[in-house]
Design a protein around this motif. Structure first.
Motif, PDB file in Angstrom:
ATOM      1  N   GLU A  75       0.632  -1.216  -0.152  1.00 31.32           N
ATOM      2  CA  GLU A  75       0.362   0.201   0.272  1.00 31.32           C
ATOM      3  C   GLU A  75       1.285   1.566   0.169  1.00 31.32           C
ATOM      4  O   GLU A  75       2.126   1.003   0.097  1.00 31.32           O
ATOM      5  N   GLY A  76       0.455   2.675  -0.850  1.00 30.30           N
ATOM      6  CA  GLY A  76       0.698   3.255  -0.283  1.00 30.30           C
ATOM      7  C   GLY A  76       0.300   4.923  -1.348  1.00 30.30           C
ATOM      8  O   GLY A  76      -0.516   3.976  -2.457  1.00 30.30           O
ATOM      9  N   PRO A  77       1.218   5.703  -0.970  1.00 28.19           N
ATOM     10  CA  PRO A  77       0.958   6.386  -2.479  1.00 28.19           C
ATOM     11  C   PRO A  77       0.905   6.599  -3.377  1.00 28.19           C
ATOM     12  O   PRO A  77       0.340   6.989  -5.374  1.00 28.19           O
ATOM     13  N   CYS A  78       2.065   5.661  -3.769  1.00 20.33           N
ATOM     14  CA  CYS A  78       2.568   5.911  -5.455  1.00 20.33           C
ATOM     15  C   CYS A  78       1.953   4.600  -6.705  1.00 20.33           C
ATOM     16  O   CYS A  78       1.945   4.846  -7.039  1.00 20.33           O
ATOM     17  N   LEU A  79       1.335   3.656  -5.291  1.00 21.72           N
ATOM     18  CA  LEU A  79       0.236   2.618  -5.924  1.00 21.72           C
ATOM     19  C   LEU A  79      -0.991   3.508  -6.341  1.00 21.72           C
ATOM     20  O   LEU A  79      -1.735   2.986  -7.251  1.00 21.72           O
ATOM     21  N   ASP A  80      -1.722   3.945  -5.584  1.00 17.52           N
ATOM     22  CA  ASP A  80      -2.629   4.782  -5.310  1.00 17.52           C
ATOM     23  C   ASP A  80      -2.575   5.368  -6.860  1.00 17.52           C
ATOM     24  O   ASP A  80      -3.258   5.939  -7.477  1.00 17.52           O
ATOM     25  N   ALA A  81      -1.507   6.664  -6.975  1.00 16.77           N
ATOM     26  CA  ALA A  81      -1.154   7.728  -8.556  1.00 16.77           C
ATOM     27  C   ALA A  81      -0.978   6.692  -9.868  1.00 16.77           C
ATOM     28  O   ALA A  81      -1.604   6.986 -10.224  1.00 16.77           O
ATOM     29  N   ALA A  91       0.109  16.587   2.277  1.00 19.13           N
ATOM     30  CA  ALA A  91       0.476  17.579   2.790  1.00 19.13           C
ATOM     31  C   ALA A  91       1.280  16.583   4.553  1.00 19.13           C
ATOM     32  O   ALA A  91       2.537  17.276   4.729  1.00 19.13           O
ATOM     33  N   ASP A  92      -0.031  16.642   4.938  1.00 12.84           N
ATOM     34  CA  ASP A  92       0.081  15.876   6.354  1.00 12.84           C
ATOM     35  C   ASP A  92       0.362  14.203   6.889  1.00 12.84           C
ATOM     36  O   ASP A  92      -0.799  13.904   6.901  1.00 12.84           O
ATOM     37  N   LEU A  93       1.201  13.415   6.677  1.00 15.00           N
ATOM     38  CA  LEU A  93       1.032  11.545   7.013  1.00 15.00           C
ATOM     39  C   LEU A  93       0.162  11.481   8.601  1.00 15.00           C
ATOM     40  O   LEU A  93      -0.423  10.359   8.307  1.00 15.00           O
ATOM     41  N   ASP A  94       0.800  12.524   9.309  1.00 14.67           N
ATOM     42  CA  ASP A  94       0.088  12.139  10.513  1.00 14.67           C
ATOM     43  C   ASP A  94      -1.444  13.215  10.647  1.00 14.67           C
ATOM     44  O   ASP A  94      -2.188  12.640  11.689  1.00 14.67           O
ATOM     45  N   SER A  95      -1.914  13.825   9.521  1.00 20.20           N
ATOM     46  CA  SER A  95      -3.019  14.070   9.986  1.00 20.20           C
ATOM     47  C   SER A  95      -4.603  12.780  10.545  1.00 20.20           C
ATOM     48  O   SER A  95      -4.559  12.154  10.032  1.00 20.20           O
ATOM     49  N   PRO A  96      -5.520  13.191  11.950  1.00 21.06           N
ATOM     50  CA  PRO A  96      -6.020  12.155  11.737  1.00 21.06           C
ATOM     51  C   PRO A  96      -7.102  12.056  10.535  1.00 21.06           C
ATOM     52  O   PRO A  96      -8.373  10.076  10.902  1.00 21.06           O
ATOM     53  N   HIS A  97      -6.978  12.571   9.402  1.00 17.62           N
ATOM     54  CA  HIS A  97      -7.921  12.589   8.984  1.00 17.62           C
ATOM     55  C   HIS A  97      -7.426  11.447   7.323  1.00 17.62           C
ATOM     56  O   HIS A  97      -8.270  10.943   6.889  1.00 17.62           O
ATOM     57  N   GLU A  98      -5.971  11.218   7.241  1.00 17.89           N
ATOM     58  CA  GLU A  98      -5.225  10.692   6.200  1.00 17.89           C
ATOM     59  C   GLU A  98      -5.084   9.469   6.977  1.00 17.89           C
ATOM     60  O   GLU A  98      -4.521   8.741   8.139  1.00 17.89           O
ATOM     61  N   LEU A  99      -6.017   8.077   6.506  1.00 11.86           N
ATOM     62  CA  LEU A  99      -6.153   7.337   7.077  1.00 11.86           C
ATOM     63  C   LEU A  99      -5.774   5.714   5.909  1.00 11.86           C
ATOM     64  O   LEU A  99      -6.596   4.581   5.712  1.00 11.86           O
ATOM     65  N   ARG A 100      -5.791   6.172   4.683  1.00 10.74           N
ATOM     66  CA  ARG A 100      -5.669   4.489   3.586  1.00 10.74           C
ATOM     67  C   ARG A 100      -4.684   4.441   3.781  1.00 10.74           C
ATOM     68  O   ARG A 100      -4.952   3.019   3.178  1.00 10.74           O
ATOM     69  N   PRO A 102      -1.976   2.386   6.767  1.00  9.41           N
ATOM     70  CA  PRO A 102      -1.810   2.643   7.894  1.00  9.41           C
ATOM     71  C   PRO A 102      -0.197   2.271   8.424  1.00  9.41           C
ATOM     72  O   PRO A 102       0.612   2.188   8.969  1.00  9.41           O
ATOM     73  N   GLY A 103      -0.145   0.474   7.506  1.00  6.81           N
ATOM     74  CA  GLY A 103       1.369  -0.193   7.592  1.00  6.81           C
ATOM     75  C   GLY A 103       2.247   1.250   7.058  1.00  6.81           C
ATOM     76  O   GLY A 103       3.273   1.351   7.607  1.00  6.81           O
ATOM     77  N   PHE A 104       1.833   2.054   5.860  1.00  9.19           N
ATOM     78  CA  PHE A 104       3.583   2.787   5.512  1.00  9.19           C
ATOM     79  C   PHE A 104       3.775   3.512   5.388  1.00  9.19           C
ATOM     80  O   PHE A 104       4.303   4.321   6.554  1.00  9.19           O
ATOM     81  N   THR A 105       2.274   4.057   6.856  1.00 11.03           N
ATOM     82  CA  THR A 105       2.346   5.721   6.972  1.00 11.03           C
ATOM     83  C   THR A 105       2.750   5.263   8.370  1.00 11.03           C
ATOM     84  O   THR A 105       3.563   6.232   8.997  1.00 11.03           O
ATOM     85  N   ASP A 106       2.072   4.269   9.289  1.00  8.47           N
ATOM     86  CA  ASP A 106       3.410   4.440  11.024  1.00  8.47           C
ATOM     87  C   ASP A 106       4.876   4.387  10.515  1.00  8.47           C
ATOM     88  O   ASP A 106       5.063   4.880  11.783  1.00  8.47           O
ATOM     89  N   ALA A 107       5.181   3.338   9.369  1.00  8.81           N
ATOM     90  CA  ALA A 107       6.609   3.618   9.420  1.00  8.81           C
ATOM     91  C   ALA A 107       7.285   4.573   8.501  1.00  8.81           C
ATOM     92  O   ALA A 107       8.119   4.750   9.265  1.00  8.81           O
ATOM     93  N   HIS A 212       7.055 -11.566   7.263  1.00  8.17           N
ATOM     94  CA  HIS A 212       7.871 -11.572   8.919  1.00  8.17           C
ATOM     95  C   HIS A 212       8.371  -9.579   8.700  1.00  8.17           C
ATOM     96  O   HIS A 212       9.018  -9.659   9.757  1.00  8.17           O
ATOM     97  N   ALA A 213       8.925  -9.606   7.410  1.00 10.08           N
ATOM     98  CA  ALA A 213       9.410  -7.995   7.929  1.00 10.08           C
ATOM     99  C   ALA A 213       8.134  -6.564   8.006  1.00 10.08           C
ATOM    100  O   ALA A 213       8.602  -6.360   8.976  1.00 10.08           O
ATOM    101  N   VAL A 214       7.116  -6.825   8.184  1.00  5.01           N
ATOM    102  CA  VAL A 214       6.260  -6.064   8.788  1.00  5.01           C
ATOM    103  C   VAL A 214       5.558  -6.149  10.386  1.00  5.01           C
ATOM    104  O   VAL A 214       5.947  -5.196  11.268  1.00  5.01           O
TER     105      VAL A 214
END
Length: 248
Positions: A75-81, A91-100, A102-107, A212-214
């Motif tokens: 998952e991630g922005p390049c796949l969606d693009a 503009a801000d991955l840490d925004s409470p509205h950015e939920l697309r 979760p794994g990519f964002t946390d890392a 295992h990576a995750v």
């Protein structure tokens, strides 16, 4: 001092026209994006059939690692693009509205990156990947920086052309295989080892490696190298009729 659009176009164009097609040119293009576009990192990600297939170029180790998260988590922005053939601007991955993602964002946030901008790369009328721009501080790209990024994404297709078996038919599956497999060879090798070691098919072996990576907070490539160099051995599932198995 802000770089004019004309200067950005001239600098990016000179990199592509004055270099040989390949990874080195892609890396130079990413480094120029950092110099010119008000970002801290850049990477060129190859995508085929909805999957991240390789990091074709990067401005540095951190950008390559962040791009790798998109393969690790699927998952991630390049796949969606690539899927939508449109720019994905966060503009801000840490925004409470950015939920697309979760794994990519946390890392990515753990790596100190808060803003990500994915711009589609089109080759022979087909979207083959994305230019990812990363920034430590949250915030939108300026109009000039976004325009420069779109130009860089357009130029990023050029180093790929001569790497295809036939540039006029680059959308063929075998051409994608050649382009996509230029990176993450270690993942393919480790997956082959797991097929034999765990007696599973390729899909299951890939899932085990990425799982295992995750679970360990690493990238798929890092886990793959440990498997190849025998520092890590993944265990087989217990048979169904043994304690811990699925038998009665």
């Amino acid at each position: 001092m802000t770089t004019s659009r004309r200067d950005v176009r001239a600098r990016l164009g000179s990199i592509v026209s004055g270099s040989q097609p390949g990874h080195a040119t892609a890396d130079l293009l990413c480094l120029a994006c950092v110099d010119l576009l008000g970002v801290d990192g850049a990477a060129i990600s190859m995508v085929h059939q909805g999957l991240s297939r390789g990091t074709y170029g990067a401005s540095g180790a951190q950008s390559r690692r962040v791009d790798e998260y998109q393969f690790t988590f699927g998952e991630g922005p390049c796949l969606d693009a690539v899927r939508t053939s449109t720019a994905v601007l966060v503009a801000d991955l840490d925004s409470p509205h950015e939920l697309r993602w979760p794994g990519f964002t946390d890392a990515t946030l753990r790596d100190g990156i808060h803003a990500v901008f994915a711009l589609p790369i089109v080759l022979a009328s087909v979207c083959v990947g994305a230019l990812d721009l990363f920034r430590a501080a949250p915030g939108h790209l300026t109009d000039d920086d976004l325009a420069g990024g779109m130009l860089a994404a357009e130029l990023a297709a050029l180093p790929l052309v001569e790497l295809a078996a036939d540039s006029r038919s680059v959308a063929r599956d075998d051409d994608y295989e050649r382009l996509g497999d230029l990176d993450r060879i270690e993942v393919h090798q480790a997956t082959g080892m797991l097929i034999s070691q765990l007696d599973v098919d390729a899909a299951e072996a890939s899932m085990r490696l990425r799982g295992h990576a995750v679970a360990t907070g690493r990238t798929a490539s890092e886990v793959a190298w440990d498997i190849i160099e025998r520092r890590l051995v993944l265990e087989r599932d217990p048979p169904p009729d043994t304690p811990g198995g699925e038998g009665t």
